[in-house]
Scaffold this active site. Structure first.
Site, PDB file in Angstrom:
ATOM      1  N   LYS A  77      32.919  31.285  39.517  1.00 15.75           N
ATOM      2  CA  LYS A  77      33.362  30.848  38.087  1.00 15.75           C
ATOM      3  C   LYS A  77      33.812  29.508  38.029  1.00 15.75           C
ATOM      4  O   LYS A  77      33.962  28.572  36.430  1.00 15.75           O
ATOM      5  CB  LYS A  77      33.717  32.015  37.553  1.00 15.75           C
ATOM      6  CG  LYS A  77      32.887  33.270  38.003  1.00 15.75           C
ATOM      7  CD  LYS A  77      33.242  34.462  37.191  1.00 15.75           C
ATOM      8  CE  LYS A  77      34.607  34.882  38.402  1.00 15.75           C
ATOM      9  NZ  LYS A  77      33.733  35.422  39.258  1.00 15.75           N
ATOM     10  N   THR A  78      34.956  29.262  38.316  1.00 17.80           N
ATOM     11  CA  THR A  78      36.177  28.560  38.355  1.00 17.80           C
ATOM     12  C   THR A  78      35.099  27.267  38.077  1.00 17.80           C
ATOM     13  O   THR A  78      36.070  25.895  37.237  1.00 17.80           O
ATOM     14  CB  THR A  78      37.175  29.058  39.033  1.00 17.80           C
ATOM     15  OG1 THR A  78      37.904  29.676  38.401  1.00 17.80           O
ATOM     16  CG2 THR A  78      38.133  27.639  38.450  1.00 17.80           C
ATOM     17  N   ASP A 122      40.612  32.196  32.371  1.00 20.31           N
ATOM     18  CA  ASP A 122      39.978  33.641  33.581  1.00 20.31           C
ATOM     19  C   ASP A 122      40.445  34.585  33.762  1.00 20.31           C
ATOM     20  O   ASP A 122      41.551  35.054  32.769  1.00 20.31           O
ATOM     21  CB  ASP A 122      41.100  32.568  35.049  1.00 20.31           C
ATOM     22  CG  ASP A 122      39.924  33.433  36.087  1.00 20.31           C
ATOM     23  OD1 ASP A 122      38.921  34.249  36.187  1.00 20.31           O
ATOM     24  OD2 ASP A 122      40.539  33.050  37.388  1.00 20.31           O
ATOM     25  N   THR A 171      35.696  39.581  35.989  1.00 17.90           N
ATOM     26  CA  THR A 171      35.212  40.613  37.231  1.00 17.90           C
ATOM     27  C   THR A 171      35.033  41.991  37.273  1.00 17.90           C
ATOM     28  O   THR A 171      34.263  42.472  37.599  1.00 17.90           O
ATOM     29  CB  THR A 171      36.085  40.416  38.682  1.00 17.90           C
ATOM     30  OG1 THR A 171      37.015  40.819  38.305  1.00 17.90           O
ATOM     31  CG2 THR A 171      36.587  39.485  39.094  1.00 17.90           C
ATOM     32  N   ARG A 230      33.771  30.664  48.370  1.00 17.43           N
ATOM     33  CA  ARG A 230      35.489  30.390  48.454  1.00 17.43           C
ATOM     34  C   ARG A 230      35.398  30.805  49.464  1.00 17.43           C
ATOM     35  O   ARG A 230      36.698  30.398  51.077  1.00 17.43           O
ATOM     36  CB  ARG A 230      36.061  31.986  47.261  1.00 17.43           C
ATOM     37  CG  ARG A 230      37.255  31.028  47.741  1.00 17.43           C
ATOM     38  CD  ARG A 230      37.937  32.516  46.520  1.00 17.43           C
ATOM     39  NE  ARG A 230      37.862  31.499  45.803  1.00 17.43           N
ATOM     40  CZ  ARG A 230      38.085  33.207  44.617  1.00 17.43           C
ATOM     41  NH1 ARG A 230      39.067  33.787  44.785  1.00 17.43           N
ATOM     42  NH2 ARG A 230      38.240  32.478  42.874  1.00 17.43           N
TER      43      ARG A 230
END
Length: 351
Positions: A77-78, A122, A171, A230
């Site tokens: 997402k980032t 975020d 999330t 990640r």
């Protein structure tokens, strides 16, 4: 945009002059994030949607519609927010919902955005309600409303903002209020990655880190990475250290297995906390059903940690199922942990 740090050095005459040294021109940290959509691996539907929207916005010389990404942590997402800023040619401002404690915090950020900039928030579902109210006119009309004085002397002033793009990440999309959620023009969900995509990511990251990895090593790393880029990159760095210290510097399947066993990551990618979670359901609560609060109390962990970090992958792999009565461990989880599951004929008959 990265800024250079000027280091002052003394010339032969003893006069201080600003002169950037070679080390100052190097990036502070090596980023494994792709910078363009063409380099992004996985999530083909999301990438195609963004390609179309970005191309259309650039042709019209307009900012991109506001974008909301939701999904488990670590799925990109980032990274997509950085890519959107790069593709649109604007600056990226990064913040998070919990960091915006007061309306003034958000207004200060919004008023400093230039035309076409991207604001990334975020964990946007954790934005306080009073701050969220300022986002509504900012997203819809590119303006913020100030109220001066109080009582009979109160007066309102509308301040116009430069047109920007808000990229939100969450999330827990169910915790977003309907007014905020409906103001996003692009709404996309990110899912866990396939093993094939994770192998590609592992090889790309290994090349950037200048470490040798063979195909079998990349496949083993991908298999243990819980479908999350990640985690692939994090485990790759740990395996790289192990290969350089205990091996010949090349990441092979055996090296990955030895290094990740030391890290507590098993063949299915489960960590020590994942295994404790499953063992708690199986041993303490006879395989379930059991409520999440009871599991959290037994493990002495926060409920949010279990819901956001532990459960998504266990649900995806079928090790845990959610029922109206609570969580249940599946037979696959019992086999993986080599524990005999107790059958509950009454509960099975009711299902």
């Amino acid at each position: 945009m990265a800024s250079k740090i000027l280091t002052y050095s003394t010339d032969p005459e003893g006069i201080l002059t600003p002169k950037p040294l070679s080390m100052d021109e190097e990036p502070e940290t090596l980023s494994l994030r792709p910078r363009a959509l063409s380099d992004y691996v996985g999530q083909p539907e999301v990438v195609e949607t963004l390609e179309i929207a970005i191309t259309a916005s650039k042709n019209r010389s307009e900012p991109l519609d506001h974008v909301l990404f939701h999904g488990p942590p670590g799925l990109g997402k980032t990274t997509l927010a950085h890519i959107i800023a790069n593709e649109m040619g604007g600056n990226l401002t990064v913040t998070s919902g919990p960091a915006l404690e007061k309306g003034g915090d958000l207004i200060g950020i919004l008023t400093h955005l230039s035309e076409g900039d991207v604001l990334f928030v975020d964990e946007i579902h954790r934005t306080p309600k009073t701050v969220e109210e300022f986002l509504y006119p900012a997203m819809e009309d590119f303006a913020v409303d100030f109220v001066f004085d109080k009582g009979v002397h109160a007066r309102s002033h509308r301040f116009r903002l430069n047109r920007f793009t808000l990229v939100g990440a969450t999330t827990r999309v169910g915790l977003l209020s309907a007014p905020l959620r409906d103001r996003f023009g692009i709404f996309r969900s990110l899912d866990f990655y396939t093993e094939k995509d994770l192998i590609t990511i592992a090889k790309r990251s290994a090349a950037l880190l200048d470490v040798a990895i063979d195909t079998f090593g990349a496949a083993e790393l991908a298999r243990r990475s819980r479908g999350t880029p990640r985690i692939v990159n994090r485990l790759l760095k740990r395996v790289r250290d192990y290969a350089q210290v205990r091996g010949d510097g090349v990441i092979s399947k055996a090296t990955v297995a030895q290094a990740l066993t030391l890290e507590g990551v098993d063949e299915a990618g489960l960590t020590a906390l994942d295994r404790r979670y499953l063992e708690t359901i199986i041993r303490f609560y006879s395989g379930g059903p059991v409520g999440i609060e009871a599991i959290a109390a037994t493990l002495q962990e926060e409920t949010d940690t279990l819901v956001d970090v532990v459960e998504p992958y266990l649900l995806k792999t079928g090790f845990v199922t959610r029922t109206s009565s609570g969580r249940r461990a599946s037979e696959a989880a019992c086999r993986h942990l080599s524990i005999t599951c107790r059958k509950d004929p009454l509960f099975d008959r009711e299902e």
